[in-house]
Design a protein around this motif. Structure first.
Motif, mmCIF file in Angstrom:
data_model
loop_
_atom_site.group_PDB
_atom_site.id
_atom_site.type_symbol
_atom_site.label_atom_id
_atom_site.label_comp_id
_atom_site.label_asym_id
_atom_site.label_seq_id
_atom_site.Cartn_x
_atom_site.Cartn_y
_atom_site.Cartn_z
ATOM 1 N N THR A 55 69.210 26.315 22.838
ATOM 2 C CA THR A 55 68.639 25.457 23.875
ATOM 3 C C THR A 55 67.384 24.784 23.298
ATOM 4 O O THR A 55 66.845 25.236 22.274
ATOM 5 C CB THR A 55 68.218 26.277 25.115
ATOM 6 N N THR A 104 73.459 20.910 21.833
ATOM 7 C CA THR A 104 72.060 21.200 22.136
ATOM 8 C C THR A 104 71.442 21.908 20.933
ATOM 9 O O THR A 104 72.097 22.696 20.238
ATOM 10 C CB THR A 104 71.901 22.050 23.415
ATOM 11 N N TYR A 106 69.263 18.182 24.564
ATOM 12 C CA TYR A 106 70.668 18.091 24.964
ATOM 13 C C TYR A 106 71.143 16.664 24.754
ATOM 14 O O TYR A 106 70.440 15.718 25.114
ATOM 15 C CB TYR A 106 70.815 18.385 26.466
#
Ligand code: MD3
Ligand code: FE
Length: 220
Positions: A52, A72, A77
């Motif tokens: 992330t 990601t 993203y």
């Protein structure tokens, strides 16, 4: 039975909410082809646990096919036409799969859905996906079509605000859901997958999401 929680339509399509339609077992007759396809895509572009933007490894393993793939990493993203693991194009999307997704969209009232991207998620027991919105696509008038395979999962379907209390429903093997219109930007997530065994997928649940990422004009 969960069926009577939802408004049925004449076609065996269950309306979950405005814009969200469940086509129970719609992909069941293509289960073998889907599994062959998942194995062939992942032999070229392996499942991996992406990071992330905050630097945490996702519990769901992912790969993609089509013109664009959702990725990601610490940079954020986004969609990219290259697999960052190989720096080559993602495997192409077989015509049969985009056509199943288009057929499902059409039955739900979205007549001009043309997916160019398919994200494939693989859940092992304990894997989950926190409540989020899918908003990295350019055109929210296009729906997203999801196909669930293997172990069942508890799906959380919230509203347009993260704080809206989510509705809970099960997504089972072969279920196809079309998410568009008023539901396109709804918060959603998947509860921690429970251990189990499925005759086709073993210990896993797979979810394919067909998307119109409209990345083409963004490409250099
Ligand atoms: C509701 N996947 O890949 S599919 C995702 O089962 C994702 O792997 C889940 O959320 C999974 O982004 C849920 C159902 C789904 C997909 C897209 C949606 C529901 C949605 C977009 C808008 C609203
Ligand atoms: Fe999502």
């Amino acid at each position: 039975m969960q069926r009577d929680l939802f408004e049925g339509t004449d076609d065996g399509i269950l309306k979950l909410k405005d814009g969200a339609y469940l086509l129970k077992a719609f992909a069941l007759s293509s289960e073998q082809e889907f599994m062959r396809f998942i194995h062939s895509v992942s032999s070229e572009a392996p499942f991996r646990h992406m990071l992330t933007p905050g630097g945490r490894e996702m519990s769901v393993a992912m790969t993609n096919c089509g013109l664009a793939g959702w990725i990601t990493d610490k940079r954020g993203y986004r969609y990219d036409h290259l697999d960052p693991l190989s720096n080559t194009a993602w495997p192409s999307m077989p015509l049969g799969f985009s056509s199943l997704a288009e057929k499902a969209a059409k039955k739900s009232g979205f007549s001009s859905f043309t997916p160019n991207s398919c994200l494939i998620n693989r859940y092992e027991p304990g894997a989950k996906m926190a409540l989020h919105q899918d908003k990295d696509e350019d055109d929210f008038s296009q729906p997203i079509v999801s196909v669930s395979l293997g172990l069942p999962a508890k799906f959380l379907f919230g509203g347009l605000k993260r704080s809206d209390k989510p509705l809970r429903t099960q997504l089972a093997h072969g279920d196809v859901v079309v998410w568009g219109g008023a539901s396109r930007l709804a918060y959603h997530g998947i509860d921690k997958l429970k251990e189990g065994h499925h005759e086709l997928t073993g210990a896993y649940r797979y979810n394919l999401t067909f998307r119109s990422a409209k990345i083409i004009e963004n490409l250099k």
